[in-house]
Design an enzyme around this catalytic site. Sequence first.
Site, PDB file in Angstrom:
ATOM      1  N   SER A 249       0.451  -1.507  -0.091  1.00 58.44           N
ATOM      2  CA  SER A 249      -0.088   0.229   0.017  1.00 58.44           C
ATOM      3  C   SER A 249       1.072   1.035   0.080  1.00 58.44           C
ATOM      4  O   SER A 249       0.291   2.300  -0.016  1.00 58.44           O
ATOM      5  CB  SER A 249      -1.355  -0.119   1.135  1.00 58.44           C
ATOM      6  OG  SER A 249      -0.171  -0.393   2.656  1.00 58.44           O
ATOM      7  N   HIS A 250       2.168   0.999   0.094  1.00 57.63           N
ATOM      8  CA  HIS A 250       3.487   2.727   0.090  1.00 57.63           C
ATOM      9  C   HIS A 250       4.157   2.131  -0.952  1.00 57.63           C
ATOM     10  O   HIS A 250       5.031   2.621  -0.887  1.00 57.63           O
ATOM     11  CB  HIS A 250       3.952   2.527   1.071  1.00 57.63           C
ATOM     12  CG  HIS A 250       2.499   3.045   2.562  1.00 57.63           C
ATOM     13  ND1 HIS A 250       1.852   1.804   3.340  1.00 57.63           N
ATOM     14  CD2 HIS A 250       2.091   3.927   2.605  1.00 57.63           C
ATOM     15  CE1 HIS A 250       1.267   2.801   3.698  1.00 57.63           C
ATOM     16  NE2 HIS A 250       1.231   4.115   4.073  1.00 57.63           N
TER      17      HIS A 250
ATOM     18  N   GLU B 248      -4.735   0.492   2.612  1.00 56.46           N
ATOM     19  CA  GLU B 248      -4.988  -1.014   2.936  1.00 56.46           C
ATOM     20  C   GLU B 248      -6.350  -1.595   2.515  1.00 56.46           C
ATOM     21  O   GLU B 248      -7.399  -2.190   1.961  1.00 56.46           O
ATOM     22  CB  GLU B 248      -5.108  -1.719   4.266  1.00 56.46           C
ATOM     23  CG  GLU B 248      -4.172  -1.483   4.981  1.00 56.46           C
ATOM     24  CD  GLU B 248      -2.366  -2.673   3.668  1.00 56.46           C
ATOM     25  OE1 GLU B 248      -3.502  -3.530   3.213  1.00 56.46           O
ATOM     26  OE2 GLU B 248      -1.328  -2.746   4.134  1.00 56.46           O
TER      27      GLU B 248
END
Length: 333
Positions: free
Chosen positions: A48-49, A189
């Site tokens: 998610s990053h 997320e």
Amino acid sequence: MTSKTINIGLDEIFSLAKAALINHGANEENADAVANTVTNAERDGSISHGLFRIPGYIKALQSKKVDGSATPEISEVTPVILKCDAKNGFAPLAHQYGIKKLIEAAQKFGIAGLSIQRCHHFAALWPEVEAISEHGLVGLTSVSYMPGVAPSGGATALFGTNPIAFSWPRPGKNPIVFDMATASMAKGEIQIAARDGHSVPLGTGLSSSGELTTDASEIDKGVLLPFGGHKGSVIALMVELLSGPLVGETFSYETKERDNGDGGPAQGGQFILAMSPEIISGKDTSAQTEEFLKKYNNIDGTRLPGLRRHENRKNIGPRAVNLELINTIKKLA
Ligand code: NDP
């Protein structure tokens, strides 16, 4: 968005991220720093990053909210308090400039703090604290963001997802690292679960009408809740204070008021602390730490925080990345 994936090598992930950033006005230094952060996130399985964030980074460059050519400026407020003016740039370059000086100060004086101002943070926090622990120091950091999380008992967003990360050095080994949102789940997320049509545990958040729901897309439109009820809520409150007023920056709600809503990372502050166990305790603490960790690891069902990522890191092969995301980034590059 489809849940189909494509296998792509770490070098290619870096080149793609860098090309998209350069193509939208970032200079070499900034593009390298951000692409490195994105690649390391994909490498460690912090998806998610990773590349997921590139469209947001690009939006911020397109709207000129972020200066892709910013050169951070470090000043010494006192010998142990450093200030980094990120000059409206992305966080990874501010870290490269600031953390080196923070480490030097903590190694000399035992403890040192770095306040980062005018910075756009869109990443996981473990890179900052791991960099500190690579030099035998304890690291602690937090950032706030924009309101998306309701304080315990309420249904109105006031806190950001407000992550906090901590690391403890282990000479010759990976540090102990935890890095977590104080929201029940990181916003990225939730967005990925909504994209892929996955449900989330009850208690993660509320729909826009304030109801508990397991539907990630409903929570994306409503509010998240802090982890662990009132206990997570008070830690989120602490993160607001440490990452806002303590470092001369904004609370999440103030950050939102000045943000242009382009979907890219908002401008805010970051609090980073480095401490030397050796100087503070007056001795070498490694044997004592290792003895404790032996007891920890001997308890069935446990694992150290950070272990999942450090295991992922050993695999230098390709990563499965969402196909539609790759196609989007290829167009941006
Ligand atoms: P997780 O809930 O996945 O994990 C939190 C921490 O707990 C991790 O350090 C993880 O280690 C550890 N952990 C997980 N399971 C166990 C276990 N069984 N035993 C011991 N430790 C465990 O993280 P979040 O979803 O809360 O956060 C994800 C990321 O989002 C973070 O990197 C955070 O910095 C980032 N974020 C960034 C924001 C920003 O504004 N820049 C905003 C909000 C979040 P491991 O990694 O090894 O699994």
